[in-house]
Design an enzyme around this catalytic site. Structure first.
Site, PDB file in Angstrom:
ATOM      1  N   GLY A   1       0.796  -1.220   0.000  1.00 34.54           N
ATOM      2  CA  GLY A   1       0.000   0.000   0.000  1.00 34.54           C
ATOM      3  C   GLY A   1       0.828   1.269   0.000  1.00 34.54           C
TER       4      GLY A   1
ATOM      5  CE1 TYR B   1       7.264  -1.222   3.751  1.00 32.31           C
ATOM      6  CE2 TYR B   1       6.208   0.338   2.273  1.00 32.31           C
ATOM      7  CZ  TYR B   1       6.126  -0.642   3.240  1.00 32.31           C
ATOM      8  OH  TYR B   1       4.899  -1.039   3.706  1.00 32.31           O
TER       9      TYR B   1
ATOM     10  CG  HIS C   1      11.924   2.887  10.788  1.00 38.05           C
ATOM     11  ND1 HIS C   1      12.517   4.091  11.097  1.00 38.05           N
ATOM     12  CD2 HIS C   1      10.705   2.904  11.380  1.00 38.05           C
ATOM     13  CE1 HIS C   1      11.698   4.794  11.859  1.00 38.05           C
ATOM     14  NE2 HIS C   1      10.593   4.099  12.043  1.00 38.05           N
TER      15      HIS C   1
END
Length: 195
Positions: free
Chosen positions: A108, A114, A121
Site C-alpha cells: 500500500g 521503505y 525504516h
C-alpha cells in the site's frame, strides 16, 4: 515444459483490486496453476498432501499476496507452517531443492517510505529476508522479488481505483513476461543437443 504454481494468499480476494487482477492475468497461462488459499481453506484447515503434490509438480513457485504488517498474510504463514515439513521441504531429502521461488507482492505504501530513515525504516528487500532464508533453507532458488507500491485504495486517498488497476495490470504484465522468459529458458535447457 516448465510448470508454474501461484500460491495466492489474500483474505478477501473478491474485494481486491490489485491481487485479483494479477491472479486473473496469470491464471490462463499455459502450464500455470493458481491456488487461492483463502478460497480453498477459509477455515485454515490446509490439505497438506494436496499442497505438497502441487509443489512437487511445479518448477516455479510464486507467492502472490498483499504485504501485511511487514510480512505475509496469516493464511500463507499457516500454509508454510503446515506444508513445509521436515523430509519434504527441508532436511537431507528436501523435495523442493532446485525449484525457484518468486515473491510477488503488492504494498500500500509508497516506495520512498521503505528506506532507512523512511516511515517504515527498512527496505522491502530487508523485510523479505525471512522468505529469502526460507528458500535458502529448503534449497529453493530465491528469485528477485516483484514488488509494486502505492497499491491501496481508500476513498479520498492519493490513489484512484484506476491508478491501482493500471499498476496491477503492469505488475501482471511483468510477471507474465518473467514466466514466459523462464519457460523459454527451461525449454532450451531441456532440449536435446545436436551431436
Amino acid at each position: 515444459m516448465m510448470k508454474t504454481l501461484m500460491i495466492l494468499a489474500h483474505s478477501n480476494i473478491q474485494n481486491s483490486l490489485a491481487n485479483k487482477i494479477i491472479a486473473e492475468q496469470i491464471s490462463p497461462l499455459a502450464d500455470t496453476e493458481v491456488r487461492n488459499l483463502g478460497q480453498l481453506y477459509p477455515d485454515f484447515q490446509i490439505d497438506i498432501a494436496a499442497e505438497q503434490q502441487a509443489l512437487l509438480q511445479a518448477d516455479l513457485i510464486i507467492f502472490q499476496y498483499p504485504f501485511h504488517w511487514y510480512s505475509v498474510p496469516g493464511i500463507l504463514k499457516e500454509w508454510m507452517d503446515r506444508v513445509f515439513l521436515f523430509g519434504f521441504a527441508y532436511g537431507p531429502d528436501s523435495q523442493l531443492r532446485g525449484k525457484e521461488l518468486l515473491v510477488s507482492t503488492t504494498i500500500g505504501g509508497p516506495l520512498n517510505s521503505y528506506a532507512a530513515g523512511g516511515h517504515n525504516h527498512f527496505t522491502t528487500q530487508e523485510l523479505l529476508r525471512p522468505l529469502e532464508q526460507s528458500a535458502n533453507f529448503t534449497g529453493m532458488i530465491f528469485q528477485p522479488p516483484l514488488i509494486s507500491h502505492d497499491m491501496v485504495y481508500k476513498a479520498g486517498g492519493d490513489n484512484s481505483r484506476e491508478d491501482i488497476m493500471q499498476r496491477a495490470h503492469e505488475h501482471a504484465g511483468q510477471l507474465r513476461r518473467l514466466i514466459q522468459q523462464k519457460s523459454a529458458t527451461f525449454i532450451q535447457k531441456d532440449a536435446p543437443s545436436a551431436a
